[in-house]
Design a protein around this motif. Structure first.
Motif, PDB file in Angstrom:
ATOM      1  N   GLU A 180       0.831  -1.208   0.000  1.00 61.25           N
ATOM      2  CA  GLU A 180       0.000   0.000   0.000  1.00 61.25           C
ATOM      3  C   GLU A 180       0.865   1.258   0.000  1.00 61.25           C
ATOM      4  OE1 GLU A 180      -3.312   2.270   2.857  1.00 61.25           O
ATOM      5  OE2 GLU A 180      -2.450   0.345   3.455  1.00 61.25           O
ATOM      6  N   SER A 181       1.914   1.267   0.808  1.00 57.56           N
ATOM      7  CA  SER A 181       2.791   2.436   0.898  1.00 57.56           C
ATOM      8  C   SER A 181       3.527   2.676  -0.408  1.00 57.56           C
ATOM      9  CB  SER A 181       3.787   2.254   2.041  1.00 57.56           C
ATOM     10  OG  SER A 181       3.116   2.142   3.284  1.00 57.56           O
ATOM     11  N   LEU A 182       3.947   1.601  -1.072  1.00 55.26           N
ATOM     12  CA  LEU A 182       4.624   1.748  -2.358  1.00 55.26           C
ATOM     13  C   LEU A 182       3.656   2.272  -3.416  1.00 55.26           C
ATOM     14  CD1 LEU A 182       6.815  -1.479  -2.410  1.00 55.26           C
ATOM     15  CD2 LEU A 182       7.599   0.880  -2.122  1.00 55.26           C
ATOM     16  N   GLY A 183       2.396   1.874  -3.330  1.00 64.03           N
ATOM     17  CA  GLY A 183       1.398   2.403  -4.245  1.00 64.03           C
ATOM     18  C   GLY A 183       1.213   3.899  -4.056  1.00 64.03           C
ATOM     19  N   GLU A 184       1.197   4.337  -2.799  1.00 65.10           N
ATOM     20  CA  GLU A 184       1.079   5.765  -2.519  1.00 65.10           C
ATOM     21  C   GLU A 184       2.303   6.532  -3.014  1.00 65.10           C
ATOM     22  OE1 GLU A 184       0.502   5.795   1.666  1.00 65.10           O
ATOM     23  OE2 GLU A 184      -1.618   5.214   1.565  1.00 65.10           O
ATOM     24  N   LEU A 185       3.480   5.923  -2.866  1.00 67.59           N
ATOM     25  CA  LEU A 185       4.703   6.555  -3.363  1.00 67.59           C
ATOM     26  C   LEU A 185       4.653   6.697  -4.881  1.00 67.59           C
ATOM     27  CD1 LEU A 185       7.620   7.582  -2.926  1.00 67.59           C
ATOM     28  CD2 LEU A 185       8.369   5.198  -3.141  1.00 67.59           C
ATOM     29  N   THR A 186       4.235   5.648  -5.551  1.00 69.27           N
ATOM     30  CA  THR A 186       4.140   5.694  -7.012  1.00 69.27           C
ATOM     31  C   THR A 186       3.164   6.773  -7.463  1.00 69.27           C
ATOM     32  OG1 THR A 186       4.646   3.323  -7.157  1.00 69.27           O
ATOM     33  CG2 THR A 186       3.609   4.352  -9.075  1.00 69.27           C
ATOM     34  N   ASP A 187       2.037   6.873  -6.781  1.00 78.07           N
ATOM     35  CA  ASP A 187       1.059   7.910  -7.124  1.00 78.07           C
ATOM     36  C   ASP A 187       1.654   9.305  -6.936  1.00 78.07           C
ATOM     37  OD1 ASP A 187      -0.816   6.003  -7.732  1.00 78.07           O
ATOM     38  OD2 ASP A 187      -1.864   6.110  -5.813  1.00 78.07           O
ATOM     39  N   ALA A 188       2.405   9.491  -5.851  1.00 82.69           N
ATOM     40  CA  ALA A 188       3.015  10.797  -5.583  1.00 82.69           C
ATOM     41  C   ALA A 188       4.012  11.161  -6.676  1.00 82.69           C
ATOM     42  CB  ALA A 188       3.698  10.787  -4.217  1.00 82.69           C
ATOM     43  N   VAL A 189       4.814  10.184  -7.099  1.00 81.21           N
ATOM     44  CA  VAL A 189       5.801  10.448  -8.152  1.00 81.21           C
ATOM     45  C   VAL A 189       5.096  10.736  -9.476  1.00 81.21           C
ATOM     46  CG1 VAL A 189       7.697   9.469  -9.483  1.00 81.21           C
ATOM     47  CG2 VAL A 189       7.588   9.114  -7.012  1.00 81.21           C
ATOM     48  N   ASP A 190       4.019  10.016  -9.746  1.00 80.11           N
ATOM     49  CA  ASP A 190       3.250  10.280 -10.966  1.00 80.11           C
ATOM     50  C   ASP A 190       2.716  11.705 -10.978  1.00 80.11           C
ATOM     51  OD1 ASP A 190       3.659   7.793 -12.045  1.00 80.11           O
ATOM     52  OD2 ASP A 190       1.758   6.946 -11.350  1.00 80.11           O
ATOM     53  N   ARG A 191       2.231  12.161  -9.831  1.00 76.06           N
ATOM     54  CA  ARG A 191       1.704  13.529  -9.759  1.00 76.06           C
ATOM     55  C   ARG A 191       2.818  14.553 -10.000  1.00 76.06           C
ATOM     56  NH1 ARG A 191      -1.265  11.268  -5.449  1.00 76.06           N
ATOM     57  NH2 ARG A 191       0.190  12.132  -3.917  1.00 76.06           N
ATOM     58  N   SER A 232      10.753  28.613  -8.429  1.00 76.77           N
ATOM     59  CA  SER A 232       9.570  28.320  -7.618  1.00 76.77           C
ATOM     60  C   SER A 232       9.011  26.946  -7.925  1.00 76.77           C
ATOM     61  CB  SER A 232       8.493  29.388  -7.869  1.00 76.77           C
ATOM     62  OG  SER A 232       7.339  29.119  -7.103  1.00 76.77           O
ATOM     63  N   GLU A 233       8.932  26.613  -9.216  1.00 75.14           N
ATOM     64  CA  GLU A 233       8.435  25.294  -9.609  1.00 75.14           C
ATOM     65  C   GLU A 233       9.351  24.195  -9.089  1.00 75.14           C
ATOM     66  OE1 GLU A 233       6.351  26.703 -13.812  1.00 75.14           O
ATOM     67  OE2 GLU A 233       8.427  25.987 -13.754  1.00 75.14           O
ATOM     68  N   TYR A 234      10.642  24.447  -9.154  1.00 72.80           N
ATOM     69  CA  TYR A 234      11.599  23.439  -8.685  1.00 72.80           C
ATOM     70  C   TYR A 234      11.434  23.180  -7.187  1.00 72.80           C
ATOM     71  CZ  TYR A 234      15.896  20.844  -8.017  1.00 72.80           C
ATOM     72  OH  TYR A 234      16.787  19.857  -7.706  1.00 72.80           O
ATOM     73  N   VAL A 235      11.342  24.243  -6.402  1.00 71.80           N
ATOM     74  CA  VAL A 235      11.169  24.083  -4.955  1.00 71.80           C
ATOM     75  C   VAL A 235       9.857  23.369  -4.658  1.00 71.80           C
ATOM     76  CG1 VAL A 235      10.824  25.314  -2.783  1.00 71.80           C
ATOM     77  CG2 VAL A 235      12.634  26.027  -4.343  1.00 71.80           C
ATOM     78  N   GLN A 236       8.830  23.653  -5.415  1.00 69.22           N
ATOM     79  CA  GLN A 236       7.540  23.019  -5.192  1.00 69.22           C
ATOM     80  C   GLN A 236       7.607  21.504  -5.396  1.00 69.22           C
ATOM     81  OE1 GLN A 236       4.394  24.517  -7.641  1.00 69.22           O
ATOM     82  NE2 GLN A 236       2.803  23.402  -6.569  1.00 69.22           N
ATOM     83  N   VAL A 237       8.160  21.081  -6.536  1.00 61.94           N
ATOM     84  CA  VAL A 237       8.193  19.639  -6.800  1.00 61.94           C
ATOM     85  C   VAL A 237       9.202  18.942  -5.895  1.00 61.94           C
ATOM     86  CG1 VAL A 237       7.322  19.798  -9.148  1.00 61.94           C
ATOM     87  CG2 VAL A 237       9.785  19.987  -8.747  1.00 61.94           C
ATOM     88  N   LEU A 238      10.290  19.632  -5.548  1.00 62.95           N
ATOM     89  CA  LEU A 238      11.253  19.039  -4.620  1.00 62.95           C
ATOM     90  C   LEU A 238      10.616  18.839  -3.251  1.00 62.95           C
ATOM     91  CD1 LEU A 238      14.086  18.049  -3.911  1.00 62.95           C
ATOM     92  CD2 LEU A 238      14.715  20.423  -3.423  1.00 62.95           C
ATOM     93  N   SER A 239       9.827  19.798  -2.809  1.00 61.21           N
ATOM     94  CA  SER A 239       9.169  19.663  -1.508  1.00 61.21           C
ATOM     95  C   SER A 239       8.180  18.506  -1.525  1.00 61.21           C
ATOM     96  CB  SER A 239       8.463  20.970  -1.130  1.00 61.21           C
ATOM     97  OG  SER A 239       7.378  21.238  -2.008  1.00 61.21           O
ATOM     98  N   GLN A 240       7.494  18.307  -2.642  1.00 59.08           N
ATOM     99  CA  GLN A 240       6.565  17.176  -2.758  1.00 59.08           C
ATOM    100  C   GLN A 240       7.327  15.856  -2.750  1.00 59.08           C
ATOM    101  OE1 GLN A 240       4.423  18.022  -6.341  1.00 59.08           O
ATOM    102  NE2 GLN A 240       3.323  19.763  -5.454  1.00 59.08           N
ATOM    103  N   SER A 241       8.478  15.853  -3.393  1.00 61.88           N
ATOM    104  CA  SER A 241       9.314  14.657  -3.410  1.00 61.88           C
ATOM    105  C   SER A 241       9.820  14.329  -2.006  1.00 61.88           C
ATOM    106  CB  SER A 241      10.486  14.870  -4.359  1.00 61.88           C
ATOM    107  OG  SER A 241      11.279  13.707  -4.475  1.00 61.88           O
ATOM    108  N   LEU A 242      10.241  15.342  -1.280  1.00 65.49           N
ATOM    109  CA  LEU A 242      10.714  15.140   0.091  1.00 65.49           C
ATOM    110  C   LEU A 242       9.587  14.643   0.996  1.00 65.49           C
ATOM    111  CD1 LEU A 242      12.965  18.307   0.439  1.00 65.49           C
ATOM    112  CD2 LEU A 242      13.752  15.933   0.459  1.00 65.49           C
TER     113      LEU A 242
END
Length: 222
Positions: free
Chosen positions: A92-103, A156-166
């Motif tokens: 389940e956690s890996l599925g959530e990670l995959t979804d986050a990366v897809d977004r 700004s876009e870079y910081v946004q996606v990096l923060s989501q990745s973190l």
């Protein structure tokens, strides 16, 4: 094909759980080469690459565990419940990670998308770059600008996606640590009760750690 073999001893059951805990912990230390143009994905690529492999290995081991003879002793059933709960939680956690990366990947494919308002205190936009005095040092801003330029994004876009990745990395880290810790606790319980009686069926405290944790999460989500 059915094979003749004896059921696992408590020591072997504990080793099974301990081995699973070790493999899941390894997801957090896995490394994966990150292209400079995708540096914002560095926090998650290791887990994203190693996680499915670990889940597959644990699934194969579970299938072996369920081979004849099926677990029938309290210790065997206890270990089976713990192992299955760990595998389900990891999947389940890996599925959530995959979804986050897809977004994240979808987001960087649409550079015209407005920046997250939550980043306003950190970044001030001027001609697509970040100005000093909004939470970053001069050196940090220079590094952000360089990484953003390589990725084809504004600062700004870079910081946004990096923060989501973190954030996604923090979530899979917390999940793997809790799963591994629960497996270790259950392994110690199986091994420590070798000369006594596993309290299977004698109240919720007798359930494996991971099963109790999942039941608590389900109850809280209602």
């Amino acid at each position: 094909m059915t094979t003749n073999r004896t059921e696992l001893s408590r020591t072997e059951l504990a080793d099974l759980l301990t081995g699973a805990a070790h493999n899941i912990s390894g997801v957090l230390t896995a490394e994966y080469p990150t292209p400079a143009a995708r540096s914002y994905l560095h926090p998650v690529l290791g887990a994203l690459a190693a996680g499915p492999r670990v889940a597959g290995e644990l699934t194969d081991r579970l299938e072996d565990f369920l081979d004849e003879p099926l677990p029938a002793t309290p210790a065997g059933l206890f270990a089976l419940a713990s192992y299955a709960a760990a595998l389900g939680w990891l999947t389940e956690s890996l599925g959530e990670l995959t979804d986050a990366v897809d977004r994240i990947c979808t987001q960087v494919g649409i550079p015209a998308a407005p920046p997250d308002p939550a980043l306003a205190p950190l970044l001030a936009e001027k001609d697509g770059t970040a100005e000093a005095g909004f939470g970053f040092s001069v050196l940090e801003l220079a590094a952000i600008r360089a990484a953003a330029e390589t990725a084809g994004l504004t600062s700004s876009e870079y910081v946004q996606v990096l923060s989501q990745s973190l954030l996604a990395a923090a979530r899979i880290t917390n999940a793997c640590m809790e799963i591994a810790s629960g497996l270790a606790e259950d392994a110690a319980y199986v091994l420590g009760e070798a000369g006594g009686h596993l309290r299977i069926g004698e109240g919720p405290d007798s359930l494996p750690t991971l099963v109790r944790t999942l039941l608590t999460r389900m109850e809280a989500a209602r």
